[in-house]
Design a protein around this motif. Structure first.
Motif, mmCIF file in Angstrom:
data_model
loop_
_atom_site.group_PDB
_atom_site.id
_atom_site.type_symbol
_atom_site.label_atom_id
_atom_site.label_comp_id
_atom_site.label_asym_id
_atom_site.label_seq_id
_atom_site.Cartn_x
_atom_site.Cartn_y
_atom_site.Cartn_z
ATOM 1 N N ILE A 190 0.851 -1.182 0.000
ATOM 2 C CA ILE A 190 0.000 0.000 0.000
ATOM 3 C C ILE A 190 0.889 1.234 0.000
ATOM 4 C CG2 ILE A 190 -1.714 1.312 1.315
ATOM 5 C CD1 ILE A 190 -2.726 -1.464 2.341
ATOM 6 N N GLY A 191 0.561 2.174 -0.871
ATOM 7 C CA GLY A 191 1.340 3.409 -0.981
ATOM 8 C C GLY A 191 2.449 3.317 -2.009
ATOM 9 N N VAL A 192 2.706 2.103 -2.489
ATOM 10 C CA VAL A 192 3.727 1.899 -3.518
ATOM 11 C C VAL A 192 3.076 1.261 -4.747
ATOM 12 C CG1 VAL A 192 5.896 0.753 -4.113
ATOM 13 C CG2 VAL A 192 5.569 1.701 -1.817
ATOM 14 N N ASP A 193 2.494 0.077 -4.556
ATOM 15 C CA ASP A 193 1.846 -0.653 -5.650
ATOM 16 C C ASP A 193 0.359 -0.313 -5.766
ATOM 17 O OD1 ASP A 193 4.229 -2.225 -6.113
ATOM 18 O OD2 ASP A 193 3.691 -3.347 -4.306
ATOM 19 N N VAL A 194 -0.257 0.038 -4.660
ATOM 20 C CA VAL A 194 -1.688 0.315 -4.593
ATOM 21 C C VAL A 194 -1.883 1.614 -3.820
ATOM 22 C CG1 VAL A 194 -3.931 -0.537 -3.780
ATOM 23 C CG2 VAL A 194 -2.180 -2.162 -4.527
ATOM 24 N N PRO A 195 -2.670 2.546 -4.342
ATOM 25 C CA PRO A 195 -2.918 3.769 -3.584
ATOM 26 C C PRO A 195 -3.547 3.487 -2.216
ATOM 27 C CG PRO A 195 -3.614 4.059 -5.856
ATOM 28 C CD PRO A 195 -3.290 2.595 -5.674
ATOM 29 N N TRP A 196 -3.157 4.271 -1.234
ATOM 30 C CA TRP A 196 -3.663 4.146 0.131
ATOM 31 C C TRP A 196 -5.189 4.252 0.170
ATOM 32 C CZ3 TRP A 196 -5.980 8.294 2.861
ATOM 33 C CH2 TRP A 196 -6.266 8.025 4.200
ATOM 34 N N VAL A 197 -5.764 5.074 -0.664
ATOM 35 C CA VAL A 197 -7.199 5.339 -0.631
ATOM 36 C C VAL A 197 -8.023 4.239 -1.320
ATOM 37 C CG1 VAL A 197 -7.414 6.695 -2.758
ATOM 38 C CG2 VAL A 197 -8.814 7.285 -0.781
ATOM 39 N N THR A 198 -7.392 3.342 -2.050
ATOM 40 C CA THR A 198 -8.091 2.291 -2.798
ATOM 41 C C THR A 198 -8.811 1.315 -1.866
ATOM 42 O OG1 THR A 198 -6.543 2.427 -4.633
ATOM 43 C CG2 THR A 198 -7.719 0.350 -4.399
ATOM 44 N N PHE A 212 -10.743 25.363 -8.959
ATOM 45 C CA PHE A 212 -10.134 24.116 -9.408
ATOM 46 C C PHE A 212 -10.962 22.962 -8.863
ATOM 47 C CE2 PHE A 212 -7.203 20.568 -9.406
ATOM 48 C CZ PHE A 212 -6.664 20.676 -10.673
ATOM 49 N N ASP A 213 -11.611 22.238 -9.758
ATOM 50 C CA ASP A 213 -12.463 21.114 -9.365
ATOM 51 C C ASP A 213 -11.618 19.843 -9.306
ATOM 52 O OD1 ASP A 213 -14.364 19.191 -8.968
ATOM 53 O OD2 ASP A 213 -15.586 19.719 -10.693
ATOM 54 N N ALA A 214 -11.284 19.429 -8.092
ATOM 55 C CA ALA A 214 -10.502 18.205 -7.906
ATOM 56 C C ALA A 214 -11.403 16.981 -7.787
ATOM 57 C CB ALA A 214 -9.616 18.329 -6.668
ATOM 58 N N GLY A 215 -12.712 17.190 -7.769
ATOM 59 C CA GLY A 215 -13.620 16.067 -7.581
ATOM 60 C C GLY A 215 -13.413 15.451 -6.205
ATOM 61 N N GLY A 216 -13.460 14.143 -6.139
ATOM 62 C CA GLY A 216 -13.297 13.443 -4.868
ATOM 63 C C GLY A 216 -11.875 12.996 -4.596
ATOM 64 N N ILE A 217 -10.912 13.540 -5.350
ATOM 65 C CA ILE A 217 -9.530 13.080 -5.205
ATOM 66 C C ILE A 217 -8.672 14.201 -4.622
ATOM 67 C CG2 ILE A 217 -7.508 12.141 -6.383
ATOM 68 C CD1 ILE A 217 -9.477 11.066 -8.512
ATOM 69 N N ALA A 218 -8.202 13.993 -3.407
ATOM 70 C CA ALA A 218 -7.326 14.973 -2.772
ATOM 71 C C ALA A 218 -6.020 15.065 -3.565
ATOM 72 C CB ALA A 218 -7.033 14.561 -1.325
ATOM 73 N N PRO A 219 -5.326 16.202 -3.469
ATOM 74 C CA PRO A 219 -4.056 16.325 -4.189
ATOM 75 C C PRO A 219 -2.990 15.387 -3.627
ATOM 76 C CG PRO A 219 -4.459 18.271 -2.844
ATOM 77 C CD PRO A 219 -5.672 17.428 -2.743
ATOM 78 N N LEU A 220 -2.062 15.036 -4.491
ATOM 79 C CA LEU A 220 -0.969 14.129 -4.159
ATOM 80 C C LEU A 220 0.337 14.909 -4.009
ATOM 81 C CD1 LEU A 220 -2.962 12.670 -6.421
ATOM 82 C CD2 LEU A 220 -1.307 10.852 -6.169
ATOM 83 N N HIS A 221 1.317 14.298 -3.335
ATOM 84 C CA HIS A 221 2.685 14.816 -3.389
ATOM 85 C C HIS A 221 3.154 14.724 -4.844
ATOM 86 C CE1 HIS A 221 2.523 13.034 0.768
ATOM 87 N NE2 HIS A 221 2.901 14.269 1.027
ATOM 88 N N ARG A 222 4.039 15.594 -5.246
ATOM 89 C CA ARG A 222 4.517 15.555 -6.633
ATOM 90 C C ARG A 222 5.121 14.181 -6.948
ATOM 91 N NH1 ARG A 222 5.059 19.353 -11.158
ATOM 92 N NH2 ARG A 222 6.044 18.022 -12.678
ATOM 93 N N ALA A 223 5.964 13.657 -6.054
ATOM 94 C CA ALA A 223 6.609 12.361 -6.306
ATOM 95 C C ALA A 223 5.565 11.252 -6.429
ATOM 96 C CB ALA A 223 7.609 12.041 -5.207
ATOM 97 N N CYS A 224 4.529 11.282 -5.589
ATOM 98 C CA CYS A 224 3.479 10.257 -5.660
ATOM 99 C C CYS A 224 2.666 10.406 -6.944
ATOM 100 C CB CYS A 224 2.576 10.354 -4.441
ATOM 101 S SG CYS A 224 3.365 9.840 -2.893
ATOM 102 N N ALA A 225 2.394 11.659 -7.346
ATOM 103 C CA ALA A 225 1.646 11.895 -8.579
ATOM 104 C C ALA A 225 2.426 11.380 -9.786
ATOM 105 C CB ALA A 225 1.339 13.380 -8.721
ATOM 106 N N GLU A 226 3.723 11.643 -9.818
ATOM 107 C CA GLU A 226 4.543 11.166 -10.931
ATOM 108 C C GLU A 226 4.590 9.647 -10.962
ATOM 109 O OE1 GLU A 226 8.207 13.316 -10.344
ATOM 110 O OE2 GLU A 226 7.410 15.104 -11.349
ATOM 111 N N ARG A 227 4.709 9.026 -9.797
ATOM 112 C CA ARG A 227 4.717 7.562 -9.731
ATOM 113 C C ARG A 227 3.379 7.002 -10.230
ATOM 114 N NH1 ARG A 227 7.287 3.363 -7.685
ATOM 115 N NH2 ARG A 227 6.115 1.603 -6.847
ATOM 116 N N SER A 228 2.285 7.619 -9.811
ATOM 117 C CA SER A 228 0.956 7.172 -10.238
ATOM 118 C C SER A 228 0.792 7.289 -11.747
ATOM 119 C CB SER A 228 -0.124 8.005 -9.542
ATOM 120 O OG SER A 228 -0.104 7.779 -8.163
ATOM 121 N N LEU A 229 1.222 8.408 -12.301
ATOM 122 C CA LEU A 229 1.118 8.590 -13.751
ATOM 123 C C LEU A 229 1.925 7.540 -14.506
ATOM 124 C CD1 LEU A 229 1.252 12.458 -14.267
ATOM 125 C CD2 LEU A 229 -0.590 10.922 -14.924
#
Length: 193
Positions: free
Chosen positions: A11-19, A116-133
């Motif tokens: 969790i937090g590496v392979d799978v998002p914490w919020v999943t 800025f409409d983020a919907g139901g997704i809180a913002p991520l750290h830049r490093a986490c966002a890049e990893r997710s992408l």
């Protein structure tokens, strides 16, 4: 029947914490600390057990991530200057009002005010966002790959459902109850009018 084993996925590496995970079933509704004790949709909390349900957020962790500005990927707090959105988009106060979400906006916001409409997704750290992408097929397939800086101010809106009693369940009010399901996040940038 034995319980499913813990997943080898981290969790937090392979799978998002919020999943949400397959063993985290919905349980109804009741007072929830993620929304200051208000009535909310409830779900079993067993992260890492079963299979990740990548397309679904766990209701409690989603609300907690928005309320506490926790990164949906790693679950750690984000800070001003390191909050990034992958799926959010720019809109205006008028467009938010047109979607019947204007009740959450201050009345003095002009319709042209950018939000800025983020919907139901809180913002991520830049490093986490890049990893997710880099790792998430859904995000990788989005036409807009730009990470957008999230404003330092925001509004939280509640999304609710009408909860009704199931036949045969005792000690549950017969009248429908409104229960918070998810929280929506609207970023409010500085505005010079």
């Amino acid at each position: 029947m034995s319980a499913p084993p813990a997943s080898p996925l981290k969790i937090g590496v392979d799978v998002p914490w919020v999943t949400a995970w397959s063993e985290e079933l919905m349980t109804g509704f009741g007072p929830c600390p993620s929304v200051d004790g208000a009535i909310a949709v409830a779900q079993i909390d067993k992260p890492g057990v079963g299979k990740p349900q990548y397309a679904r957020n766990h209701v409690f962790r989603q609300r907690k991530s928005v309320r506490e500005m926790l990164c949906p990927m790693c679950g750690k707090p984000t800070a001003n200057g390191d909050r990034w959105s992958q799926t959010g988009h720019w809109t205006t106060a008028g467009e938010v009002r047109a979607r019947n979400m204007g009740v959450w906006l201050p009345g003095d916001f002009p319709d042209r005010r950018p939000l800025f409409d983020a919907g139901g997704i809180a913002p991520l750290h830049r490093a986490c966002a890049e990893r997710s992408l880099a790792l998430c097929p859904f995000l990788h397939d989005l036409p807009d790959q730009e990470l957008k800086a999230f404003p330092d101010a925001w509004i939280i809106a509640t999304l609710a459902v009408e909860a009704r009693q199931r036949p045969g369940i005792a000690n549950v009010p017969k009248a429908p109850i409104v229960a918070i399901s998810f929280l929506q996040l609207i970023g409010v940038p500085d505005y010079a009018g």
